[in-house]
Design a protein around this motif. Structure first.
Motif, PDB file in Angstrom:
ATOM      1  N   ARG A  54       0.835  -1.207   0.000  1.00 57.47           N
ATOM      2  CA  ARG A  54       0.000   0.000   0.000  1.00 57.47           C
ATOM      3  C   ARG A  54       0.865   1.250   0.000  1.00 57.47           C
ATOM      4  O   ARG A  54       1.903   1.299   0.660  1.00 57.47           O
ATOM      5  CB  ARG A  54      -0.900   0.022   1.243  1.00 57.47           C
ATOM      6  CG  ARG A  54      -1.964  -1.060   1.249  1.00 57.47           C
ATOM      7  CD  ARG A  54      -3.041  -0.756   2.237  1.00 57.47           C
ATOM      8  NE  ARG A  54      -2.729  -1.257   3.565  1.00 57.47           N
ATOM      9  CZ  ARG A  54      -3.517  -1.069   4.611  1.00 57.47           C
ATOM     10  NH1 ARG A  54      -4.620  -0.367   4.505  1.00 57.47           N
ATOM     11  NH2 ARG A  54      -3.178  -1.567   5.788  1.00 57.47           N
ATOM     12  N   PHE A  71      -2.811   3.751  -3.410  1.00 55.99           N
ATOM     13  CA  PHE A  71      -2.729   2.497  -4.138  1.00 55.99           C
ATOM     14  C   PHE A  71      -2.676   1.336  -3.157  1.00 55.99           C
ATOM     15  O   PHE A  71      -1.991   1.410  -2.138  1.00 55.99           O
ATOM     16  CB  PHE A  71      -1.465   2.467  -5.007  1.00 55.99           C
ATOM     17  CG  PHE A  71      -1.328   3.637  -5.937  1.00 55.99           C
ATOM     18  CD1 PHE A  71      -0.745   4.822  -5.504  1.00 55.99           C
ATOM     19  CD2 PHE A  71      -1.777   3.560  -7.243  1.00 55.99           C
ATOM     20  CE1 PHE A  71      -0.618   5.913  -6.361  1.00 55.99           C
ATOM     21  CE2 PHE A  71      -1.649   4.649  -8.112  1.00 55.99           C
ATOM     22  CZ  PHE A  71      -1.069   5.824  -7.665  1.00 55.99           C
ATOM     23  N   LEU A  74      -0.110  -3.292  -4.441  1.00 57.50           N
ATOM     24  CA  LEU A  74       1.163  -3.102  -5.152  1.00 57.50           C
ATOM     25  C   LEU A  74       2.015  -4.356  -5.040  1.00 57.50           C
ATOM     26  O   LEU A  74       2.100  -4.978  -3.992  1.00 57.50           O
ATOM     27  CB  LEU A  74       1.917  -1.908  -4.543  1.00 57.50           C
ATOM     28  CG  LEU A  74       1.222  -0.551  -4.682  1.00 57.50           C
ATOM     29  CD1 LEU A  74       1.931   0.496  -3.825  1.00 57.50           C
ATOM     30  CD2 LEU A  74       1.182  -0.106  -6.125  1.00 57.50           C
ATOM     31  N   VAL A  79      -3.573  -3.685  -9.165  1.00 60.70           N
ATOM     32  CA  VAL A  79      -3.430  -2.542  -8.266  1.00 60.70           C
ATOM     33  C   VAL A  79      -4.757  -1.792  -8.246  1.00 60.70           C
ATOM     34  O   VAL A  79      -5.343  -1.527  -9.304  1.00 60.70           O
ATOM     35  CB  VAL A  79      -2.301  -1.604  -8.743  1.00 60.70           C
ATOM     36  CG1 VAL A  79      -2.265  -0.329  -7.904  1.00 60.70           C
ATOM     37  CG2 VAL A  79      -0.963  -2.328  -8.691  1.00 60.70           C
ATOM     38  N   THR A  80      -5.226  -1.466  -7.065  1.00 61.54           N
ATOM     39  CA  THR A  80      -6.437  -0.654  -6.924  1.00 61.54           C
ATOM     40  C   THR A  80      -6.003   0.738  -6.497  1.00 61.54           C
ATOM     41  O   THR A  80      -5.116   0.881  -5.661  1.00 61.54           O
ATOM     42  CB  THR A  80      -7.381  -1.270  -5.884  1.00 61.54           C
ATOM     43  OG1 THR A  80      -7.790  -2.562  -6.335  1.00 61.54           O
ATOM     44  CG2 THR A  80      -8.625  -0.406  -5.687  1.00 61.54           C
ATOM     45  N   TRP A  81      -6.616   1.750  -7.104  1.00 61.00           N
ATOM     46  CA  TRP A  81      -6.217   3.120  -6.767  1.00 61.00           C
ATOM     47  C   TRP A  81      -7.428   3.994  -6.501  1.00 61.00           C
ATOM     48  O   TRP A  81      -8.553   3.658  -6.881  1.00 61.00           O
ATOM     49  CB  TRP A  81      -5.353   3.717  -7.884  1.00 61.00           C
ATOM     50  CG  TRP A  81      -6.160   4.245  -9.041  1.00 61.00           C
ATOM     51  CD1 TRP A  81      -6.773   3.516 -10.017  1.00 61.00           C
ATOM     52  CD2 TRP A  81      -6.448   5.627  -9.325  1.00 61.00           C
ATOM     53  NE1 TRP A  81      -7.426   4.357 -10.893  1.00 61.00           N
ATOM     54  CE2 TRP A  81      -7.238   5.644 -10.510  1.00 61.00           C
ATOM     55  CE3 TRP A  81      -6.105   6.829  -8.724  1.00 61.00           C
ATOM     56  CZ2 TRP A  81      -7.687   6.835 -11.090  1.00 61.00           C
ATOM     57  CZ3 TRP A  81      -6.560   8.028  -9.308  1.00 61.00           C
ATOM     58  CH2 TRP A  81      -7.337   8.015 -10.466  1.00 61.00           C
ATOM     59  N   ALA A 102      -1.766   7.868 -11.777  1.00 59.43           N
ATOM     60  CA  ALA A 102      -2.195   6.546 -11.315  1.00 59.43           C
ATOM     61  C   ALA A 102      -1.725   5.456 -12.276  1.00 59.43           C
ATOM     62  O   ALA A 102      -1.215   4.414 -11.857  1.00 59.43           O
ATOM     63  CB  ALA A 102      -3.716   6.495 -11.158  1.00 59.43           C
ATOM     64  N   SER A 106       1.003   2.780 -11.111  1.00 56.43           N
ATOM     65  CA  SER A 106       0.532   1.394 -10.991  1.00 56.43           C
ATOM     66  C   SER A 106       1.325   0.464 -11.901  1.00 56.43           C
ATOM     67  O   SER A 106       1.745  -0.616 -11.480  1.00 56.43           O
ATOM     68  CB  SER A 106      -0.956   1.298 -11.353  1.00 56.43           C
ATOM     69  OG  SER A 106      -1.740   2.067 -10.496  1.00 56.43           O
ATOM     70  N   THR A 112       2.321  -5.762 -12.252  1.00 49.94           N
ATOM     71  CA  THR A 112       0.965  -5.228 -12.475  1.00 49.94           C
ATOM     72  C   THR A 112       0.434  -5.625 -13.839  1.00 49.94           C
ATOM     73  O   THR A 112       1.047  -5.348 -14.865  1.00 49.94           O
ATOM     74  CB  THR A 112       0.956  -3.697 -12.375  1.00 49.94           C
ATOM     75  OG1 THR A 112       1.494  -3.292 -11.122  1.00 49.94           O
ATOM     76  CG2 THR A 112      -0.468  -3.162 -12.518  1.00 49.94           C
ATOM     77  N   MET A 115      -5.153  -2.256 -13.483  1.00 56.86           N
ATOM     78  CA  MET A 115      -5.343  -1.186 -12.502  1.00 56.86           C
ATOM     79  C   MET A 115      -6.844  -1.003 -12.337  1.00 56.86           C
ATOM     80  O   MET A 115      -7.572  -0.870 -13.320  1.00 56.86           O
ATOM     81  CB  MET A 115      -4.719   0.104 -13.040  1.00 56.86           C
ATOM     82  CG  MET A 115      -4.789   1.277 -12.092  1.00 56.86           C
ATOM     83  SD  MET A 115      -4.173   2.799 -12.854  1.00 56.86           S
ATOM     84  CE  MET A 115      -5.647   3.380 -13.685  1.00 56.86           C
ATOM     85  N   SER A 117     -10.323   0.632 -10.078  1.00 59.17           N
ATOM     86  CA  SER A 117     -10.839   1.639  -9.155  1.00 59.17           C
ATOM     87  C   SER A 117     -12.320   1.386  -8.935  1.00 59.17           C
ATOM     88  O   SER A 117     -12.967   0.703  -9.725  1.00 59.17           O
ATOM     89  CB  SER A 117     -10.617   3.050  -9.694  1.00 59.17           C
ATOM     90  OG  SER A 117     -11.418   3.278 -10.838  1.00 59.17           O
TER      91      SER A 117
END
Lengths: 189, 83
Positions: A54, A71, A74, A79-81, A102, A106, A112, A115, A117
């Motif tokens: 994170r 984020f 990682l 990866v969530t942002w 982002a 990411s 990764t 990505m 969200s």
């Protein structure tokens, strides 16, 4: 020179972060819509210190804090942002700039592959931006905020191999000041 | 065309291109930009279009970046640069 700088959350920027994060206009778009106190934030900083998956940053534009970006996941495949803009000033292209940041951050991690969200379905700005940039909606999730509100969140996912058209479109609609800032992205240790 | 007129024209264009509408009766100098109806994408497009039309982005040229809160401040930034 116009540049973006990512400054990790730390005790020195706590006041700024909490002032932004606890503002009603920000909380109403978050899954955790509670007001965060200094003690809880300090505990959170201690957790962040030891969790490499994170990263939470204050985004500075020309040395002025303007937003927060964060984020999770990682080092893994996805990866969530997320982000929120703290500045009350109209900074043209800032939100698009945050999306560019982002993507760059990411996908700078070799593992990764995508990505992701989540956007609250009443939050029109990011919904419109994702649609405009061509970031696909990949799901809808009903969640309950910490205050018990039922909110539908829209999931967006950008897969590696499809990021160039998104970056190209984003770069076309931002003014030079933000484009230059994105090109001069710095990460503060 | 005066700078203000160019801004007003492209403001309308940005509203239309982002399927937004003015959230106040009319745009005045006191209109708070973040409450005008032009969202962040629209604002980015507006400034990018202004750069195409006027040939400059005042925000990149500023020694110390000063960002506007109101429409009047926004116009003033461009008018001052255009002088």
């Amino acid at each position: 020179m116009s540049c973006f700088k990512l400054v990790p959350f730390n005790p020195e920027n706590t006041e700024t972060v909490l002032a932004w994060r606890n503002a009603e206009r920000i909380r109403l778009n978050m899954l955790d819509d509670s007001t965060i106190g200094n003690e809880d934030h300090a505990s959170f900083l201690r957790v962040l210190d030891t969790d490499e998956s994170r990263a939470y940053f204050v985004v500075e534009l020309r040395d002025t804090p303007v937003a927060a970006i964060y984020f999770t996941g990682l080092g893994g495949k996805e990866v969530t942002w997320g982000c929120y803009i703290g500045s009350e000033k109209a900074i043209p292209g800032l939100f698009v700039g945050l999306v560019i940041i982002a993507i760059k951050y990411s996908f700078s991690f070799p593992a990764t592959e995508s990505m992701r969200s989540e956007v609250a379905s009443h939050n029109a700005n990011p919904i419109k931006l994702n649609r405009f940039l061509g970031i696909p909606e990949t799901g809808r999730i009903l969640r309950y905020t910490s205050s018990g509100r039922e909110v539908e969140f829209i999931e967006y996912r950008l897969v590696s191999g499809t990021i160039e058209p998104v970056l190209n479109k984003a770069t076309k609609v931002i003014p030079s000041s933000i484009r230059t800032a994105c090109e001069n992205l710095k990460l503060e240790n | 065309m005066q700078v203000r007129e160019v801004i007003l024209e492209l403001f309308d264009e940005a509203l239309e291109s982002t399927e937004s509408s003015l959230q106040c009766e009319e745009l005045t100098d006191d209109t708070v930009l973040l409450n005008s109806g032009l969202d962040s994408l629209g604002f980015a497009i507006l400034v990018a279009r202004l750069e195409e039309e006027l040939g400059f982005d005042p925000f990149v040229e500023m020694e110390e970046a000063v960002y506007p809160t109101t429409f009047g401040e926004f116009v003033a930034i461009y008018e001052n640069r255009a002088k």
